[in-house]
Design an enzyme around this catalytic site. Structure first.
Site, PDB file in Angstrom:
ATOM      1  N   ILE A  37       0.859  -1.192   0.000  1.00 14.66           N
ATOM      2  CA  ILE A  37       0.000   0.000   0.000  1.00 14.66           C
ATOM      3  C   ILE A  37       0.890   1.234   0.000  1.00 14.66           C
ATOM      4  O   ILE A  37       1.724   1.407   0.895  1.00 14.66           O
ATOM      5  CB  ILE A  37      -0.928   0.010   1.229  1.00 14.66           C
ATOM      6  N   PHE A  38       0.730   2.087  -0.998  1.00 15.59           N
ATOM      7  CA  PHE A  38       1.563   3.282  -1.126  1.00 15.59           C
ATOM      8  C   PHE A  38       0.853   4.494  -0.536  1.00 15.59           C
ATOM      9  O   PHE A  38      -0.297   4.794  -0.857  1.00 15.59           O
ATOM     10  CB  PHE A  38       1.871   3.552  -2.600  1.00 15.59           C
ATOM     11  N   GLY A  39       1.560   5.196   0.355  1.00 15.27           N
ATOM     12  CA  GLY A  39       1.042   6.408   0.959  1.00 15.27           C
ATOM     13  C   GLY A  39       1.894   7.605   0.607  1.00 15.27           C
ATOM     14  O   GLY A  39       3.126   7.512   0.563  1.00 15.27           O
ATOM     15  N   TYR A  40       1.266   8.729   0.355  1.00 17.59           N
ATOM     16  CA  TYR A  40       1.985   9.942  -0.040  1.00 17.59           C
ATOM     17  C   TYR A  40       1.520  11.171   0.743  1.00 17.59           C
ATOM     18  O   TYR A  40       1.994  12.281   0.501  1.00 17.59           O
ATOM     19  CB  TYR A  40       1.793  10.190  -1.545  1.00 17.59           C
ATOM     20  N   GLY A  41       0.582  10.968   1.674  1.00 19.40           N
ATOM     21  CA  GLY A  41       0.097  12.050   2.532  1.00 19.40           C
ATOM     22  C   GLY A  41       0.332  11.682   3.983  1.00 19.40           C
ATOM     23  O   GLY A  41       1.447  11.342   4.380  1.00 19.40           O
ATOM     24  N   SER A  42      -0.715  11.687   4.780  1.00 18.88           N
ATOM     25  CA  SER A  42      -0.559  11.375   6.200  1.00 18.88           C
ATOM     26  C   SER A  42      -0.127   9.936   6.448  1.00 18.88           C
ATOM     27  O   SER A  42       0.410   9.625   7.515  1.00 18.88           O
ATOM     28  CB  SER A  42      -1.873  11.652   6.948  1.00 18.88           C
ATOM     29  N   GLU A 117      -9.889   6.604   4.224  1.00 18.83           N
ATOM     30  CA  GLU A 117      -9.594   7.276   2.962  1.00 18.83           C
ATOM     31  C   GLU A 117     -10.795   7.370   2.027  1.00 18.83           C
ATOM     32  O   GLU A 117     -10.984   8.401   1.376  1.00 18.83           O
ATOM     33  CB  GLU A 117      -8.454   6.540   2.241  1.00 18.83           C
TER      34      GLU A 117
END
Length: 234
Positions: A37-42, A117
Site C-alpha cells: 500500500i503506497f502512501g503519499y500524505g498522512s 480514505e
C-alpha cells in the site's frame, strides 16, 4: 524565515514484544501473497494499521497536489482543510512510503483504510508501480494507492500557494490542525527524500511561514513508534 524540521523516528513494522505469527504447516493451503500500500500524505508518518515492512520510494506519472478538501480529518464543514491527492502528470514522480501487509493484516488494513480514505476522505483505489529507494531493489512493486479524483464532492482543485496556505492555517479537524499535516509532510520529504523535489509542497510551506507570526514545532515525533491502528488520527 526558515523553519528547522523535526527529525523523524524509526517506525518498526511490529510493536516490541509482539510474538511472531505462527508458521503455516505443510498441509495448509498456500499463503495469500502480500499486498503493498503506497502512501503519499498522512500515511507516510501515521499509517494506522499493522504492517510487516515499509519502504521509501516513488511512483511515476503523478504529481502530489493540495487540491482535495477535507471536512473531517483536517477541517470541518464550515472550514474545509486542504490535503493532498495525485494528479496524472507524465513527467513527474511522487515520493512516499509503501507498506507491506501480509496474512490477516491485509483484510484489517483495507477495512481501516476504506473508512479513513474512501468513506471519510472521498478517495478511490488504483494500482501503481512503486519504485523503492533501496539501491538493491530490482523490479518495481505493484502497490495499491488511494487517489481523490476531481469527480468526488470534496475536490477543491487548484489555487495559488498563498490561498492554499491561508486555508490550511484556518482549518482543523478530528485528526488535528491542517498546519501539522503540511509541516509533517514537508519534514518527511526533507529527511527521507532529500534528493527529490516537490516545488508545490515547499512553496505552500514557505507561503504559510511567511504569514504566520511565529513558527512553533509540533510536540509529537514525525513517525509513530508503533504500527497499532490509530482510531482518531489521519
Amino acid at each position: 524565515m526558515k523553519r528547522d524540521p523535526q527529525r523523524p523516528q524509526e517506525c518498526p513494522g511490529r510493536p516490541q514484544g509482539q510474538p511472531e505469527p505462527p508458521s503455516s504447516s505443510p498441509a495448509s493451503s498456500s499463503p495469500e501473497p502480500p499486498l503493498w500500500i503506497f502512501g503519499y500524505g498522512s500515511l507516510v508518518w501515521r499509517p494506522g494499521f499493522e504492517f510487516t515492512s515499509r519502504k521509501v520510494g516513488f511512483i511515476r506519472g503523478y504529481s502530489r497536489r493540495f487540491w482535495q478538501g477535507d471536512t473531517f480529518h483536517r477541517g470541518s464543514e464550515k472550514a474545509p482543510g486542504r490535503v493532498v491527492t495525485l494528479m496524472e502528470d507524465g513527467g513527474a514522480c511522487t515520493w512516499g512510503v509503501a507498506y507491506e501487509v501480509c496474512g490477516e493484516q491485509i483484510a484489517a488494513s483495507l477495512q481501516y483504510l476504506n473508512m479513513r480514505e474512501a468513506v471519510l476522505g472521498g478517495y478511490d483505489t488504483k494500482l501503481v508501480k512503486f519504485h523503492p529507494q533501496d539501491k538493491d531493489a530490482e523490479e518495481p512493486i505493484q502497490a495499491l494507492v488511494y487517489i481523490a479524483t476531481p469527480q468526488n464532492p470534496s475536490y477543491l482543485g487548484p489555487a495559488s500557494e498563498e490561498d492554499i496556505a491561508a486555508q490550511i492555517m484556518a482549518s482543523s479537524g478530528c485528526a488535528g490542525h491542517n498546519i501539522e499535516y503540511l509541516l509533517r509532510l514537508a519534514d518527511f520529504m526533507r529527511y527521507f527524500c532529500p534528493q527529490a523535489e516537490d516545488k508545490h509542497l515547499f512553496s505552500i510551506e514557505e507561503a504559510l511561514i511567511s504569514i504566520l507570526p511565529c513558527m512553533c514545532h509540533t510536540e509529537e515525533p514525525l513517525e509513530e513508534t508503533s504500527s497499532v491502528p490509530q482510531k482518531t488520527k489521519s
